[in-house]
Scaffold this motif. Structure first.
Motif, PDB file in Angstrom:
ATOM      1  N   THR A 262       0.988  -1.225   0.010  1.00 28.70           N
ATOM      2  CA  THR A 262      -0.183   0.122  -0.002  1.00 28.70           C
ATOM      3  C   THR A 262       0.693   1.282  -0.104  1.00 28.70           C
ATOM      4  O   THR A 262       1.719   1.437   0.925  1.00 28.70           O
ATOM      5  CB  THR A 262      -0.959   0.021   1.139  1.00 28.70           C
ATOM      6  OG1 THR A 262      -1.631  -1.324   1.294  1.00 28.70           O
ATOM      7  CG2 THR A 262      -1.764   1.014   1.203  1.00 28.70           C
TER       8      THR A 262
ATOM      9  N   GLU B 123       0.452   4.542   0.692  1.00 23.81           N
ATOM     10  CA  GLU B 123       0.447   5.429   1.867  1.00 23.81           C
ATOM     11  C   GLU B 123       1.303   4.836   2.868  1.00 23.81           C
ATOM     12  O   GLU B 123       2.296   5.551   3.600  1.00 23.81           O
ATOM     13  CB  GLU B 123      -0.719   5.562   2.420  1.00 23.81           C
ATOM     14  CG  GLU B 123      -1.689   6.161   1.598  1.00 23.81           C
ATOM     15  CD  GLU B 123      -2.405   5.204   0.798  1.00 23.81           C
ATOM     16  OE1 GLU B 123      -3.272   4.415   1.505  1.00 23.81           O
ATOM     17  OE2 GLU B 123      -2.370   4.923  -0.619  1.00 23.81           O
ATOM     18  N   GLN B 124       1.331   3.535   3.241  1.00 21.51           N
ATOM     19  CA  GLN B 124       2.090   2.991   4.130  1.00 21.51           C
ATOM     20  C   GLN B 124       3.864   2.624   3.674  1.00 21.51           C
ATOM     21  O   GLN B 124       4.711   3.016   4.543  1.00 21.51           O
ATOM     22  CB  GLN B 124       1.609   1.490   4.709  1.00 21.51           C
ATOM     23  CG  GLN B 124       0.031   1.739   4.999  1.00 21.51           C
ATOM     24  CD  GLN B 124      -0.344   0.461   5.478  1.00 21.51           C
ATOM     25  OE1 GLN B 124      -0.177  -0.629   5.128  1.00 21.51           O
ATOM     26  NE2 GLN B 124      -1.151   0.658   6.663  1.00 21.51           N
TER      27      GLN B 124
ATOM     28  N   ASP C 277      -0.920   7.284  -7.366  1.00 24.86           N
ATOM     29  CA  ASP C 277      -2.502   7.213  -7.550  1.00 24.86           C
ATOM     30  C   ASP C 277      -2.713   6.814  -9.110  1.00 24.86           C
ATOM     31  O   ASP C 277      -1.890   6.936  -9.806  1.00 24.86           O
ATOM     32  CB  ASP C 277      -3.061   8.592  -7.113  1.00 24.86           C
ATOM     33  CG  ASP C 277      -2.832   8.990  -5.869  1.00 24.86           C
ATOM     34  OD1 ASP C 277      -2.621   7.989  -4.840  1.00 24.86           O
ATOM     35  OD2 ASP C 277      -2.683  10.151  -5.558  1.00 24.86           O
TER      36      ASP C 277
ATOM     37  N   SER D 190      -4.388   8.392 -11.067  1.00 27.62           N
ATOM     38  CA  SER D 190      -4.231   9.572 -11.994  1.00 27.62           C
ATOM     39  C   SER D 190      -2.770   9.967 -12.219  1.00 27.62           C
ATOM     40  O   SER D 190      -2.545  10.694 -12.965  1.00 27.62           O
ATOM     41  CB  SER D 190      -4.913  10.895 -11.258  1.00 27.62           C
ATOM     42  OG  SER D 190      -4.588  10.924  -9.981  1.00 27.62           O
TER      43      SER D 190
ATOM     44  N   VAL E 213       2.940  -7.728 -12.899  1.00 27.30           N
ATOM     45  CA  VAL E 213       3.375  -8.985 -12.332  1.00 27.30           C
ATOM     46  C   VAL E 213       3.669 -10.071 -13.516  1.00 27.30           C
ATOM     47  O   VAL E 213       4.228 -11.155 -13.294  1.00 27.30           O
ATOM     48  CB  VAL E 213       2.472  -9.479 -11.320  1.00 27.30           C
ATOM     49  CG1 VAL E 213       2.751  -9.078 -10.041  1.00 27.30           C
ATOM     50  CG2 VAL E 213       0.902  -9.569 -11.793  1.00 27.30           C
TER      51      VAL E 213
ATOM     52  N   ALA F 244      -6.038   4.663   6.048  1.00 20.94           N
ATOM     53  CA  ALA F 244      -4.416   4.358   6.234  1.00 20.94           C
ATOM     54  C   ALA F 244      -3.701   5.522   5.883  1.00 20.94           C
ATOM     55  O   ALA F 244      -3.931   6.423   4.565  1.00 20.94           O
ATOM     56  CB  ALA F 244      -3.701   3.228   5.397  1.00 20.94           C
TER      57      ALA F 244
ATOM     58  N   PHE G 138     -11.318   9.643  -9.436  1.00 19.04           N
ATOM     59  CA  PHE G 138     -10.196   8.926  -9.765  1.00 19.04           C
ATOM     60  C   PHE G 138      -9.501   8.129  -8.607  1.00 19.04           C
ATOM     61  O   PHE G 138      -8.420   8.087  -8.562  1.00 19.04           O
ATOM     62  CB  PHE G 138      -9.200   9.771 -10.497  1.00 19.04           C
ATOM     63  CG  PHE G 138      -9.735  10.405 -11.498  1.00 19.04           C
ATOM     64  CD1 PHE G 138     -10.225  10.048 -12.594  1.00 19.04           C
ATOM     65  CD2 PHE G 138     -10.003  11.962 -11.439  1.00 19.04           C
ATOM     66  CE1 PHE G 138     -10.592  10.720 -13.735  1.00 19.04           C
ATOM     67  CE2 PHE G 138     -10.415  12.786 -12.499  1.00 19.04           C
ATOM     68  CZ  PHE G 138     -10.784  12.074 -13.661  1.00 19.04           C
TER      69      PHE G 138
ATOM     70  N   MET H 232      -8.610   9.393  -5.656  1.00 23.09           N
ATOM     71  CA  MET H 232      -7.755  10.240  -5.195  1.00 23.09           C
ATOM     72  C   MET H 232      -7.530  10.190  -3.781  1.00 23.09           C
ATOM     73  O   MET H 232      -6.610  10.401  -3.146  1.00 23.09           O
ATOM     74  CB  MET H 232      -7.789  11.540  -5.535  1.00 23.09           C
ATOM     75  CG  MET H 232      -7.118  11.796  -7.145  1.00 23.09           C
ATOM     76  SD  MET H 232      -7.776  13.341  -7.811  1.00 23.09           S
ATOM     77  CE  MET H 232      -6.984  14.729  -6.687  1.00 23.09           C
TER      78      MET H 232
ATOM     79  N   PRO I 115      -6.302  -0.816   4.276  1.00 20.64           N
ATOM     80  CA  PRO I 115      -5.326  -0.069   3.376  1.00 20.64           C
ATOM     81  C   PRO I 115      -5.435  -0.686   1.846  1.00 20.64           C
ATOM     82  O   PRO I 115      -5.551   0.038   1.012  1.00 20.64           O
ATOM     83  CB  PRO I 115      -4.168  -0.051   3.739  1.00 20.64           C
ATOM     84  CG  PRO I 115      -3.888  -1.126   4.643  1.00 20.64           C
ATOM     85  CD  PRO I 115      -5.276  -1.187   5.314  1.00 20.64           C
ATOM     86  N   THR I 116      -5.806  -1.949   1.660  1.00 21.46           N
ATOM     87  CA  THR I 116      -5.633  -2.511   0.491  1.00 21.46           C
ATOM     88  C   THR I 116      -7.157  -2.621   0.015  1.00 21.46           C
ATOM     89  O   THR I 116      -7.402  -2.966  -1.200  1.00 21.46           O
ATOM     90  CB  THR I 116      -5.186  -4.146   0.434  1.00 21.46           C
ATOM     91  OG1 THR I 116      -5.949  -4.885   1.276  1.00 21.46           O
ATOM     92  CG2 THR I 116      -3.707  -4.039   0.968  1.00 21.46           C
TER      93      THR I 116
ATOM     94  N   TYR J  58      -4.984  -7.797  -0.062  1.00 23.72           N
ATOM     95  CA  TYR J  58      -4.239  -8.610   0.756  1.00 23.72           C
ATOM     96  C   TYR J  58      -4.357  -7.977   2.164  1.00 23.72           C
ATOM     97  O   TYR J  58      -4.655  -6.821   2.593  1.00 23.72           O
ATOM     98  CB  TYR J  58      -3.177  -9.043   0.440  1.00 23.72           C
ATOM     99  CG  TYR J  58      -2.163  -7.633   0.347  1.00 23.72           C
ATOM    100  CD1 TYR J  58      -1.186  -7.378   1.212  1.00 23.72           C
ATOM    101  CD2 TYR J  58      -2.134  -7.077  -1.126  1.00 23.72           C
ATOM    102  CE1 TYR J  58      -0.544  -6.329   1.057  1.00 23.72           C
ATOM    103  CE2 TYR J  58      -1.369  -6.007  -0.863  1.00 23.72           C
ATOM    104  CZ  TYR J  58      -0.513  -5.591   0.006  1.00 23.72           C
ATOM    105  OH  TYR J  58       0.356  -4.360  -0.033  1.00 23.72           O
TER     106      TYR J  58
ATOM    107  N   ARG K  78      -1.477 -10.798  -5.977  1.00 22.76           N
ATOM    108  CA  ARG K  78      -0.567 -10.319  -7.048  1.00 22.76           C
ATOM    109  C   ARG K  78      -0.434 -11.664  -8.248  1.00 22.76           C
ATOM    110  O   ARG K  78       0.401 -11.259  -8.932  1.00 22.76           O
ATOM    111  CB  ARG K  78       0.820 -10.225  -6.352  1.00 22.76           C
ATOM    112  CG  ARG K  78       0.783  -8.886  -5.356  1.00 22.76           C
ATOM    113  CD  ARG K  78       0.596  -7.699  -6.217  1.00 22.76           C
ATOM    114  NE  ARG K  78       0.827  -6.616  -5.213  1.00 22.76           N
ATOM    115  CZ  ARG K  78      -0.083  -5.473  -5.167  1.00 22.76           C
ATOM    116  NH1 ARG K  78      -0.982  -4.984  -6.153  1.00 22.76           N
ATOM    117  NH2 ARG K  78       0.136  -4.465  -4.446  1.00 22.76           N
TER     118      ARG K  78
END
Lengths: 351, 502
Positions: free
Chosen positions: A168, A170-171, A193, A195, A252, B26, B159, B161, B338-339, B365, B471
């Motif tokens: 993620t 942000e993390q 992001d 965008s 991937v 998050a 989007f 954001m 967060p995911t 995940y 993934r």
């Protein structure tokens, strides 16, 4: 025809029943001989509808939804001209990562060799994982911050810092310590992001087009700041492998031919300068790591503009023979640099 | 004056609520107690305590609502409740123009007693061990509606954001229930609050003891009924004020042209009534109906809930039965994940677990260095973990496992198609990696020999985080998939002999 009730629209109304004042003076022959005003309007409306639907149909017709690779922007070659007699590669060792960066760049001729006043620069560390700096899965934040400071001091007009994280974003940007350090040093941090990506023409052997973080399309200069890590599939992740991080989308799939796809991406983004972070290196369980037992303190920074040579040097830190690492050999074949890093004009400092 | 004071409170509390739901993300949340409005909810405290025979410490905050309600009456509904504010604001939908018509709209009706029966059913369910209050509780359902319906819809338009692209499986059901409740204002103002809201019913019961009440001075009142035309709670201020229905909006005082109404400490008893007019048999009947529903639900789900491969609970979740005794289905954990992998369960967790959180690894995940879901859980259904405890340190301290990964050898690229891949090994976050590979020489279709890296799972290290499944480059159904087997919250789920009791 209904016999009672008010007349319907198709009922013939006897003239005698037509209310006074609504009788028309036109005869039946006048209906066919010429048009009254309402008739003209109806014909005009029908024609307008017909023309309009033709125009709408032509306007909306499918032109093929996929853009042609050739119509897309490409990433330009960001390599700087080498001044005569300049050093190709500098290796600095010492306990202070920021000082190592300064020494190495100084030995190459200073940041002014790579960045001119007013230029827009993008810095690409590895911010792939939700890990702390000690776990050595991301580039060291002190190294990144020092690179930002040097670029700002060289008079850059804009300094972007970005990466397409695997965990993620942000993390990753937070726990790696990079976002905070880079912002404090004056960089504009661009998180990946949806965008933030632009489709570009890759025109590689495997990859035709790809979605790339926009600073790589817009920047005048590109600085690669990877970390040295072990990697299960490709054996190592350093400078060349770091270009996976400009891509969004289904990256991937690239693992089905990892060495050639690394070369496709490295041939797409030719950086102005590469600063290889070996302050801490990850020897096992890479590229994610997680355990401090896998980390080795090396206190080393290597900088230069030959990514193949830098990766060959980095491979030796991981205990690998560069000739065994597929993408290093392929990179040399593709003309991206030389595996014989000792053959370059190299300066070693400190340690 | 009262009206503007009340409106400013309503705006402030709705703003707080929206702000804290937005903050449940998050990167923004840090250490903030974003779920405090859920912790203040007395009904959450009462039902989870009834079901689990223990009160999560954070729910002691509900006393901050309970004690003032005993003194002031049902002020919560008109001053604090975010859903109450929304209903109050939407009351205009069916509001009649002429005051006499409004008096009729705001008249007490027998149907207003239904909410007490809803409450009794919910308490009966809870007493028998099943917490279903989150389906109708205004705080929990507003949380869920915003988190899994409104914000994803708006966020994806922008989007992604704000929080990246978000979607929740069959979130349309949540949308229909949330907006359906709001649309009930088309029947008459505050239909949901007056007829259905179980929290309003609980606060109504507490208001029987309230010390402050609306009271009317019969010497001043000329019977114009303007007070009744503005009453939010259908509490009959023009007659004898019903203390259990009064939402303390104070509109009656404002609208009285002669100043004949007041909100007073211990007014004479005859000016108000606390009668709900439900015979004991109906109370009991509703409560028993709730309690009896539980064995029937378990006849469907199993007394000990049957393991389900898709019932992958957030890390730190209590053992399934205890989890269901506390989970509100408020979706705070889904919002903060967060995911975006935490999703409202449909059939995966049985009828009792409808809308409770499960991880769907194909969507997202479980981030290994993340414990946000436990941080925001208001009831302790998901325990607060530290990252150290979650990650563990093998072999000394095992990690918190939520399941384990299994290869589908027909779909995995190396196993099924003799193609290089092992993305699963690359992204596996444990150290040593739970997914490892062995070099194997295979014979290709054309008879040539080639060496491939073949992936395997080591159950001792796998935490079931699901990043391998997320993934995996094989689209739709992945070549490596996670099931809840071997989750550490229950010894019954263990599959390895070293993992626990038989």
């Amino acid at each position: 025809m209904s016999s009672n009730g008010p007349p319907g629209p198709y009922d013939k109304v006897p003239a005698a029943q037509v209310p006074k004042g609504t009788q028309t003076t036109s005869t039946p022959s006048a209906d066919t001989a010429g048009m009254d005003r309402r008739g003209v309007l109806r014909v005009g409306a029908t024609a307008a509808m017909a023309l309009g639907s033709v125009a709408l149909g032509l306007g909306l017709r499918e032109r093929g939804s996929r853009k042609q690779a050739a119509d897309l922007p490409t990433i330009k070659d960001h390599r700087a001209d080498k001044p005569a007699g300049a050093t190709d590669m500098a290796i600095a060792r010492g306990p202070d990562p920021a000082a190592n960066v300064r020494k190495a760049i100084e030995a190459l001729g200073g940041m002014g060799r790579f960045v001119r006043r007013g230029e827009r620069v993008v810095i690409k560390p590895n911010i792939g994982w939700n890990r702390t700096p000690e776990q050595a899965a991301n580039t060291n934040p002190d190294v990144v911050a020092e690179v930002v400071r040097l670029v700002v001091a060289a008079g850059a007009g804009k300094v972007w810092l970005t990466d397409a994280s695997v965990n993620t974003p942000e993390q990753c940007f937070g726990r790696s310590g990079i976002e905070k350090a880079a912002k404090a040093a004056g960089a504009t941090v661009v998180r990946p992001d949806a965008s933030a990506f632009r489709e570009v023409n890759v025109s590689g052997k495997l990859l035709r087009t790809g979605d790339v973080l926009f600073p790589f399309v817009e920047a005048d200069r590109v600085i690669n700041v990877p970390i040295v890590k072990q990697h299960g599939l490709s054996l190592a992740s350093m400078s060349l492998k770091n270009w996976y991080g400009v891509l969004g989308g289904q990256r991937v799939k690239l693992h089905q031919n990892i060495h050639l796809s690394i070369i496709d991406l490295a041939a797409m983004v030719k950086p102005t300068l590469t600063i290889l972070d070996a302050t801490r290196i990850l020897l096992a369980n890479g590229p994610t790591g997680g355990s401090l037992a896998d980390v080795k303190q090396m206190d080393t920074i290597a900088a230069g503009n030959d990514e193949v040579a830098l990766d060959a040097f980095g491979a030796t830190l991981l205990g690998l023979n560069p000739n065994d690492v597929g993408f290093i050999v392929e990179g040399m074949k593709a003309g991206l640099g030389t595996l014989q890093w000792q053959s370059l004009k190299t300066v070693e400092l400190g340690g | 004056m009262f009206r503007w004071l009340r409106r400013s409170y309503q705006v402030v509390f709705l703003g707080f609520f929206l702000f804290f739901v937005l903050l449940t993300t998050a990167g923004l949340i840090r250490g903030y107690d974003v779920q405090w409005l859920l912790e203040f909810d007395p009904l959450v405290a009462v039902t989870t305590a009834l079901a689990s025979h223990s009160l999560h410490h954070a729910l002691l905050w509900s006393l901050v609502i309970i004690v003032p309600t005993l003194i002031l009456g049902r002020f919560f509904c008109s001053w604090i409740c975010p859903m109450g504010v929304l209903h109050h604001a939407l009351g205009f939908l069916a509001r009649r123009r002429r005051p006499p018509d409004r008096v009729k709209q705001n008249a007490p009706r027998p149907s207003h007693k239904i909410k007490y029966l809803v409450l009794a059913v919910m308490l009966g369910l809870a007493a028998a061990g099943s917490v279903q209050i989150g389906l109708l509780d205004p705080i929990a359902s507003t949380w869920r509606g915003l988190a899994t319906s409104v914000m994803p819809a708006l966020g994806n338009l922008a989007f992604g954001m704000y929080q990246g692209e978000r979607h929740f499986q069959w979130g349309t059901l949540i949308t229909l229930v949330f907006f359906g409740a709001l649309a009930l204002n088309l029947i008459y103002p505050r239909f949901y609050c007056r007829v259905l809201c179980p929290l309003g019913a609980l606060l109504g019961l507490l208001s029987k003891f309230s010390l402050f009440r609306i009271s009317k001075n019969p010497e001043i009142c000329k019977g114009c009924k303007f007070c009744g035309s503005e009453c939010q709670g259908a509490a009959d201020p023009q007659g004898t004020v019903r203390a259990t229905e009064c939402m303390v909006c104070l509109n009656c005082i404002e609208s009285c042209p002669r100043g004949g109404l007041s909100y007073r400490f211990l007014p004479p008893v005859k000016f108000s009534t606390t009668k709900i007019d439900l015979v004991r048999r109906k109370w009991l009947g509703a409560g028993v109906a709730g309690a009896v529903a539980v064995p029937f639900m378990r006849a469907s789900d199993g007394v000990e809930p049957r393991p389900n491969p898709a019932r992958i609970r957030p890390p730190g979740s209590l053992e399934e039965r205890a989890f269901l005794e506390k989970c509100l289905k408020c979706a705070a954990c889904m919002k903060v994940c967060p995911t975006g992998g935490l999703q409202p369960a449909l059939h995966e967790a049985g009828i009792e677990g409808f809308w409770s959180p499960i991880l769907i690894p194909r969507i997202g995940y479980c981030e290994s260095n993340c414990v946000l879901c436990g941080q925001v859980c208001p009831t302790g259904a998901i325990e607060k973990l530290t990252i150290e405890k979650k990650v563990g340190e093998m072999p000394v301290r095992p990690p918190v496992r939520i399941g384990s990964a299994f290869f589908d050898k027909g779909r995995c690229l190396p196993w099924g198609y003799q193609t290089e891949c092992i993305v699963c090994e690359e992204v596996c976050p444990t150290s040593p990696k739970a997914i490892y590979f062995k070099m194997e020489t295979i014979t290709a279709r054309d008879g040539s020999q080639k060496t491939l890296k073949m992936p395997f799972v080591d159950l001792d290290y796998c935490t079931g985080c699901g990043i391998c499944e997320t993934r995996c480059p094989v689209v739709d159904r992945a070549g490596v998939r996670v099931s809840a087997a071997n989750e550490s919250r229950s010894p019954r789920s263990s599959i390895s002999l070293t993992g626990g009791k038989i």
